[in-house]
Write an enzyme that holds these catalytic residues in place. Structure first.
Site, PDB file in Angstrom:
ATOM      1  CE  LYS A 247      -3.838  -2.400   2.235  1.00 14.11           C
ATOM      2  NZ  LYS A 247      -4.578  -2.727   3.454  1.00 14.11           N
TER       3      LYS A 247
ATOM      4  CD  GLN B   6      -3.482  -4.403   6.535  1.00 12.52           C
ATOM      5  OE1 GLN B   6      -3.667  -3.327   5.962  1.00 12.52           O
ATOM      6  NE2 GLN B   6      -3.851  -5.542   6.007  1.00 12.52           N
TER       7      GLN B   6
ATOM      8  CG  ASP C  80      -9.374  -0.223   5.132  1.00  6.21           C
ATOM      9  OD1 ASP C  80      -9.085  -0.607   3.990  1.00  6.21           O
ATOM     10  OD2 ASP C  80      -8.672  -0.425   6.136  1.00  6.21           O
TER      11      ASP C  80
HETATM   12  N1  GUN Z   1      -6.846  -6.994   6.412  1.00  4.32           N
HETATM   13  C1  GUN Z   1      -7.188  -7.725   5.334  1.00  4.32           C
HETATM   14  N2  GUN Z   1      -7.703  -6.930   4.381  1.00  4.32           N
HETATM   15  C2  GUN Z   1      -7.685  -5.677   4.863  1.00  4.32           C
HETATM   16  C3  GUN Z   1      -8.081  -4.416   4.327  1.00  4.32           C
HETATM   17  O1  GUN Z   1      -8.592  -4.281   3.207  1.00  4.32           O
HETATM   18  N3  GUN Z   1      -7.884  -3.346   5.146  1.00  4.32           N
HETATM   19  C4  GUN Z   1      -7.366  -3.457   6.383  1.00  4.32           C
HETATM   20  N4  GUN Z   1      -7.231  -2.356   7.114  1.00  4.32           N
HETATM   21  N5  GUN Z   1      -6.991  -4.617   6.909  1.00  4.32           N
HETATM   22  C5  GUN Z   1      -7.151  -5.712   6.153  1.00  4.32           C
END
Ligand code: GUN
Length: 293
Positions: A52, A96, A119
């Site tokens: 990311k 995350q 998100d």
């Molecule tokens: N863990 C697995 N997928 C995601 C996501 O799209 N965003 C976040 N913050 N954590 C995750």
């Protein structure tokens, strides 16, 4: 069978975003800024967050990574969320997941200002999505919709079977597939670990979105000819074939299912790269204050 190339589509969208960021900068606008909070050292989370941050650089965003050890208290984490909520330079941020057991994920998600929740996990964004209002769409389902659109895959009146009922993928994907207009208008069935006749249901599916997290769950004898298969699975399994010592396995037994499919996503290179791009799109929208002022 046509392979749905998420890697190529995401590279194309990345270029589109980078172009727009360049324009914003040339016009003296603010550089979109994404912050990410990473707790602990989970291998998968490390990889995703690194990706990311790297993609932010590639499209010209500013990014900030904030790390905590596994033993961070919920209070400390919530204080950090509060700081980011009030930092005018940060347009959007993510925490995350998963978080360590002693921290309530729901509490943390609800502490995020929904206007910065790129998100799309905050109940306000989830609720707005469910009634079709402008919102931050959660990244994986939004990436799936984009793939269906870019490949002009018909969805109206189709039977879409979603395997998995997670808040992050299964539930929102089902909601988007049934909403009015393309790429929705499908008749949706959601299957999960307590569904008794999964094989029978899958055999009647025109589109299957597999998001169970069970490697190679969907077998060749569970799908009909011409099915469209979207594989969201990304289970890390040990492997001697790769430098990292593991490889990603999807929820679909690709070799068995792909000969029967009209369209199918590979793992890796299908949904995965689209998820990150959707996050970038949300960050751009957040930077432009296009959804929430
Ligand atoms: N863990 C697995 N997928 C995601 C996501 O799209 N965003 C976040 N913050 N954590 C995750």
């Amino acid at each position: 069978m046509q392979l749905i190339d998420g890697k190529a589509i995401s590279a194309q969208i990345k270029k589109e975003i980078a172009q727009e960021v360049l324009q914003i900068k040339e016009q003296g606008g603010k550089t979109p800024h994404l912050a990410a909070i990473l707790v602990g050292h989970d291998g998968g989370s490390e990889t995703y967050v690194a990706s990311k941050v790297r993609t932010c650089e590639e499209v010209g965003f500013k990014s900030t990574l904030i790390r905590f050890e596994d033993n961070v208290s919920e209070e400390e984490l919530l204080a950090c969320v509060d700081r980011l909520n009030n930092d005018n330079d940060v347009d959007g941020f993510i925490v995350q997941l998963p978080l360590p057991k002693h921290i309530s994920e729901q509490k943390v998600i609800e502490a995020i200002d929904y206007r910065k929740d790129v998100d799309g996990f905050h109940p306000i964004n989830v609720g707005r999505m469910s009634i079709g209002l402008p919102c931050f769409l959660s990244a994986t389902p939004s990436g799936i919709m984009e793939l269906l659109k870019r490949y002009n895959i018909p969805t109206q009146g189709k039977h879409c079977v979603v395997l998995g009922r997670s808040n992050i993928v299964g539930k929102p994907a089902a909601t988007l597939m049934m909403q009015k207009g393309y790429p929705g208008d499908a008749t949706v069935t959601v299957c999960h670990s307590r569904t008794s006749n999964i094989k029978e249901i899958c055999l009647s599916a025109d589109i299957i979105i597999a998001a169970l997290g069970v490697p190679e769950f969907l077998k060749g004898d569970m799908v009909k000819e011409g099915v469209v298969v979207i594989d969201v699975g990304t289970t890390r399994v040990p492997s001697t074939e790769t430098k990292s010592g593991f490889k990603l396995k999807g929820d679909v037994a690709f070799d068995e299912v792909s000969p029967k499919a009209s369209f199918i996503t590979p793992v890796p290179g299908g949904v995965g790269p689209m998820t990150i791009i959707s996050l970038m799109k949300n960050t751009l929208l957040a930077g432009k204050k296009e959804i929430y002022k």
